[in-house]
Design an enzyme around this catalytic site. Structure first.
Site, PDB file in Angstrom:
ATOM      1  CB  ALA A  30      -0.918   0.002   1.223  1.00 14.48           C
ATOM      2  CB  CYS A 113      -3.691  -7.155   4.888  1.00  8.55           C
ATOM      3  SG  CYS A 113      -3.545  -5.479   5.555  1.00  8.55           S
ATOM      4  N   GLY A 217       9.366 -13.302   2.348  1.00  6.70           N
ATOM      5  CA  GLY A 217       9.850 -12.979   3.674  1.00  6.70           C
ATOM      6  C   GLY A 217      11.356 -12.982   3.764  1.00  6.70           C
ATOM      7  N   GLY A 240       9.040  -8.120  -1.376  1.00  2.62           N
ATOM      8  CA  GLY A 240       8.359  -7.003  -0.750  1.00  2.62           C
ATOM      9  C   GLY A 240       9.332  -5.910  -0.369  1.00  2.62           C
TER      10      GLY A 240
END
Length: 383
Positions: A30, A113, A217, A240
């Site tokens: 986001a 999330c 991760g 990420g």
């Protein structure tokens, strides 16, 4: 279940009809993975580059902001979008509209999330607790998508006493998900501590070989991606926080999955060129200089992270208001600087745990209930 030993040098994986080469996915983040950032990352290497998370209800309600967030730039090779929601009917309708009204090519469902405004309505990391409801949401999305592949991204569970990832992975595969991605932390871990890659290995061993499992991760370098695939047998990786301020990471991932050595962090001059390209794309996409520049502030902090640029440039980052301000900042930097060795694998972005997990009343007490908790009217994004 039959398992497959992953070989990073094989390069590609198929997600439904989509070849993903190399087997790399940009994680939806986001406020980060907007069209300019997706394009910039894709210019460095291959894979799938997923949009920010959008609520299914926002699309069904016809909200302009939701549909704008769901938009893709003509330069994007694969139009990929992440949705969240816990109402099967709403999810199915949102997916049908996306397929009918856009050129969407991949839909990802968010079941990971951990933020309160998502989990308190049964969405995100809360949804896998309700096994029957999870099956209905995934099945509805797959039915609405037709030939467009639907994937899911999830966490290990709410906490160590309430792990759901093996059940959730089986349910998603049974409902027709084209791939399953696992962030190997629990919801309460948030972004703290270490990812537990052994959970990725357990999920890969649990699911049929024809359903790709992607690991997420603590991938801070291309070598981490190779090690994850080797150690867990997963079919690909989801990147990420490791790419924040580092779009060049996708070039290194392309190299290692083609059998070449990674190049590692570039000199600051290459980073400066990425910033200028990011600024150019943002100005074009948003058409609002002040808004685009303010969105870039957090990226500027990440671009400079680890480089010994001194205190003044870091202070100026928070004050830029125009493209000229950014250019002035960049002109002050020494392009020959190299990143500090200890900063190469240092965490980026959030590192916090979730201090209070928000769930609907009695949510965990009835795992086979299919009661829906409606999303708030006017919801747009869960980030």
């Amino acid at each position: 279940m039959r398992t497959r030993a992953a070989n990073p040098q094989n390069g590609a994986v198929h997600i439904g009809p989509l070849p993903v080469d190399p087997a790399v996915v940009l994680a939806p983040m986001a406020g980060v993975t907007d069209a300019p950032f997706r394009i910039l990352c894709a210019e460095h290497g291959g894979g799938i580059f997923v949009s920010e998370m959008v609520t299914a209800r926002g699309l069904v309600e016809g909200g302009d902001k939701s549909w704008k967030m769901a938009g893709h730039h003509p330069a994007e090779r694969t139009r990929s979008l992440q949705l969240y929601g816990s109402d099967p009917a709403v999810m199915g309708e949102a997916v049908r509209r996306l397929v009918a009204e856009t050129a969407i090519e991949h839909i990802d469902l968010n079941f990971g999330c951990p933020v309160a405004k998502v989990t308190r309505n049964g969405g995100g990391a809360a949804l896998p607790v309700r096994r029957r409801l999870l099956a209905e949401v995934v099945g509805s999305a797959v039915a609405g998508a037709g030939a467009v592949p639907v994937t899911v991204k999830m966490r290990m569970g709410l906490d160590d006493d309430r792990l759901t990832f093996l059940d959730a992975g089986r349910i998603a595969a049974d409902q027709g998900a084209a791939a399953v991605a696992l962030h190997s932390r629990t919801a309460v871990q948030g972004y703290s501590g270490l990812a537990r890659w052994e959970a990725i290995a357990a999920l890969r061993a649990e699911l049929p070989v024809e359903v790709p499992v992607l690991g997420n991760g603590d991938i801070w370098s291309a070598d981490d991606a190779v090690r994850m695939m080797h150690d867990t047998g997963c079919d690909g990786v989801v990147i990420g926080r490791g790419c924040l301020g580092r779009p060049w990471l996708f070039a290194d991932l392309q190299r290692v999955m083609s059998g070449e050595p990674p190049l590692g962090p570039p000199a600051l001059g290459a980073v400066i060129r990425s910033v200028r390209r990011h600024l150019e794309l943002s100005l074009e996409w948003y058409g609002d200089e002040l808004g685009a520049v303010r969105r870039l502030r957090k990226h500027l902090r990440w671009y400079l992270q680890g480089y010994p640029v001194g205190a003044e440039p870091r202070l100026l980052v928070s004050r830029v208001e125009s493209a000229a301000d950014i250019e002035d900042l960049l002109d002050r930097l020494d392009p020959t600087l190299r990143i500090l060795p200890e900063a190469v694998r240092a965490p980026r972005g959030r590192t916090d745990a979730i201090t209070r997990l928000a769930l609907p009343h009695d949510w965990f007490d009835h795992p086979d209930a299919d009661t829906v908790v409606p999303d708030p009217v006017g919801a747009v994004s869960g980030g």
